[in-house]
Design an enzyme around this catalytic site. Structure first.
Site, PDB file in Angstrom:
ATOM      1  N   GLU A 265      -1.272   0.692  -7.897  1.00 17.40           N
ATOM      2  CA  GLU A 265      -2.464   1.061  -7.183  1.00 17.40           C
ATOM      3  C   GLU A 265      -0.903   0.688  -5.965  1.00 17.40           C
ATOM      4  O   GLU A 265       0.591  -0.179  -6.044  1.00 17.40           O
ATOM      5  CB  GLU A 265      -2.397  -0.098  -6.577  1.00 17.40           C
ATOM      6  CG  GLU A 265      -2.935  -0.212  -5.114  1.00 17.40           C
ATOM      7  CD  GLU A 265      -4.034  -1.708  -4.719  1.00 17.40           C
ATOM      8  OE1 GLU A 265      -3.725  -2.402  -3.713  1.00 17.40           O
ATOM      9  OE2 GLU A 265      -4.948  -2.188  -5.928  1.00 17.40           O
ATOM     10  N   CYS A 302      -3.673  -5.493   0.474  1.00 16.66           N
ATOM     11  CA  CYS A 302      -3.314  -4.479   0.306  1.00 16.66           C
ATOM     12  C   CYS A 302      -4.730  -3.210   1.189  1.00 16.66           C
ATOM     13  O   CYS A 302      -4.328  -1.656   1.415  1.00 16.66           O
ATOM     14  CB  CYS A 302      -4.088  -3.350  -0.547  1.00 16.66           C
ATOM     15  SG  CYS A 302      -5.322  -4.030  -2.045  1.00 16.66           S
TER      16      CYS A 302
END
Length: 520
Positions: A265, A302
């Site tokens: 990620e 995020c």
């Protein structure tokens, strides 16, 4: 998230780390002052990495027992709950995220461990499929029995912004252990003491569950991360961090003699589209909601909404006014470390200097160790023409960019070139004529599409998906929710195999409760 010149990407590119023998100290640092707190450990040498991986590899057989795996996960959750005060105190001292935020993150982390224990008990993740022998088919079908098995040792790279939920005891570790894979975690340098504490709790849980403590190991150091992904006994890796560092590790994983899956990620802009009808209906509510989401955790999520397309005109002005007022009231805060603070300030300066960019709320340094949140605005037409590319890249920290569009065509022209994202959000009105077409445009851009909500906050649930097109992630799999376990498994089909040689789940007298698909 940015990567420093001496970080992972630089060191991989320059082949630093091979044959490392000097052990450098690992310090816990107080981000509120920038001063070292204590030496926690030393960076792992190549020999120490090799020992950790080999010990994990040797522990694979013990994890074959699903009952023991479920017990490990539940015991780990119990031990972390019992040590809550110590864990929260350690994490706050190293991240400045605050006891309230960290108490909630710990609760999420222990719930996630129990969630995967339930998944192990249920057994559906094994994806058992049985095709009986049938000579009448064309071609003839032999007896085929298929299930998924663990890949082997998993390398986990801990996140800086979530010292619990995406770090040592986080989703990558929990899902890998649930799959039957031992884990070697590379600690994040921002919270080494928290990492040591959590690793000790996981290892204690393993022993209490009757498993070798080496089903979980912890190592420190940038070079340790490089050597870990290159180790021949590591079978897969999970990473949460910067685009630059993650891509370097991804390339290293692919360049091995035997490439391995690398589930990274890396970064996400998380675009938001506000329709004209939505702005007319509730501009002030949307502005306040966006401010709360983009400043949450000092903008270090995020899933922070970092780019917003809002209409020009009176309704859009009301939205910007509300957003400006709410962000202006936000107190300056401490970021995770000096490097991230410096990267944020550099990113703000670069974006604010672009032609046509204005700052209704000026972001930047809030103090010697803090930053202040801010908002930048730009005409969407300038973005559609090109030349303002930094505005379409993630700036890790409390900043969002608002692009004002004057037409539906202009909106689509900006959406078209956006990179892949974890999330995309549509703020719409009831019976909104633009909703269906905009939802169709947003869907290819992200792994999770929201309507009239905000992307910060990722529920641990059966149907959750936390991934997206590159660079949000390097694979299509989710790192949160039930399907996160699929990253650490591979299918095997046994053909015409005697019953006593089959795994128990594939036998005719298989244990009760494991779902099995077979033709009627």
């Amino acid at each position: 998230m940015s990567d420093s010149p001496t970080g992972t990407a630089f060191r991989i590119a320059n082949n630093v780390g091979e044959g490392r023998v000097v052990a450098e100290p690992v310090w816990s640092v107080d981000p509120r002052t920038g001063k070292p707190r204590e030496q926690v450990a030393v960076e792992a040498t190549g020999e120490e990495i090799d020992r950790a991986v080999r010990a994990a590899h040797a522990a694979r057989g013990a994890l074959a027992d699903r009952t023991a795996r479920a017990a490990l996960l539940r015991t780990a959750a119990d031990l972390m709950d019992e040590a809550r005060d110590h864990v929260v105190e350690a994490a706050d001292a190293e991240t400045a995220l605050g006891p309230v935020r960290l108490t909630g993150e710990l609760a999420r982390t222990t719930a996630q461990l129990r969630f995967f224990a339930d998944i192990v008990d249920e057994g559906a993740f094994l994806d058992v499929r049985i095709s009986r022998a049938d000579p009448a088919t064309t071609p003839p079908t032999p007896d085929l029995r298929r299930m998924k098995i663990p890949l082997g040792v998993v390398a986990v790279y801990a996140a800086g912004n979530f010292p619990l939920a995406f770090s040592v005891p986080g989703g990558d570790t929990a899902s890998a252990l649930a799959a039957g894979c031992p884990v070697v975690v590379k600690a994040h340098p921002d919270h080494p003491a928290t990492s040591e504490l959590c690793a000790s709790l996981l290892r204690r849980a393993a022993v209490k569950a009757g498993l070798p403590e080496d089903v979980v190991s912890l190592v420190h150091g940038f070079e340790a991360g490089v050597e870990l992904v290159r180790h021949p006994l590591v079978s897969a890796a999970g990473f949460t961090g910067s685009v630059r560092g993650g891509r370097a590790l991804f390339d290293a994983a692919a360049a091995r003699p035997v490439p391995i899956p690398f589930h990274g990620e890396l970064g996400s802009l998380n675009p938001v589209v506000i329709t004209e009808a939505a702005a007319e209906e509730r501009a002030e509510e949307i502005g306040a909601g966006l401010a709360a989401s983009m400043t949450l955790g000092q903008g270090q999520f995020c899933t922070k909404p970092g780019f917003v397309l809002a209409p020009a005109g009176e309704a859009g002005d009301r939205f910007v006014t509300a957003l400006t007022a709410a962000v202006s009231e936000t107190e300056p805060g401490v970021m995770l470390d000096r490097r991230m603070r410096g990267a944020f300030l550099d990113g703000v300066r670069e974006r604010a200097a672009l032609p046509g960019v204005t700052a209704p709320v000026t972001p930047g340094a809030g103090g010697e160790h803090t930053v202040s949140a801010g908002v930048l605005t730009v005409d969407a037409g300038l973005l559609a023409e090109g030349g303002c590319e930094p505005l379409l890249e993630e700036c890790f920290g409390p900043l969002t960019v608002v692009a004002r569009y004057g037409s539906r065509e202009q909106l689509s022209a900006v959406l078209g070139p956006l990179p892949g994202n974890l999330t995309a959000t549509l703020q719409m009105a009831d019976e909104d004529p633009e909703a269906a077409s905009l939802l169709a445009e947003l869907t290819p851009l992200a792994g999770r599409v929201l309507v009239n909500g905000w992307p910060t906050g990722v529920a641990v649930a059966e149907a959750q998906h936390h991934g997206g097109p590159y660079p949000a992630t390097t694979s299509p799999f989710s790192s949160v929710g039930a399907t996160a376990i699929e990253r650490w498994l591979r299918p095997v089909a046994y053909q015409s195999t005697p019953q006593h040689l089959l795994p128990p789940e594939l036998r005719d007298d298989a244990p009760q409760g494991v779902p099995r698909r077979r033709p009627q």
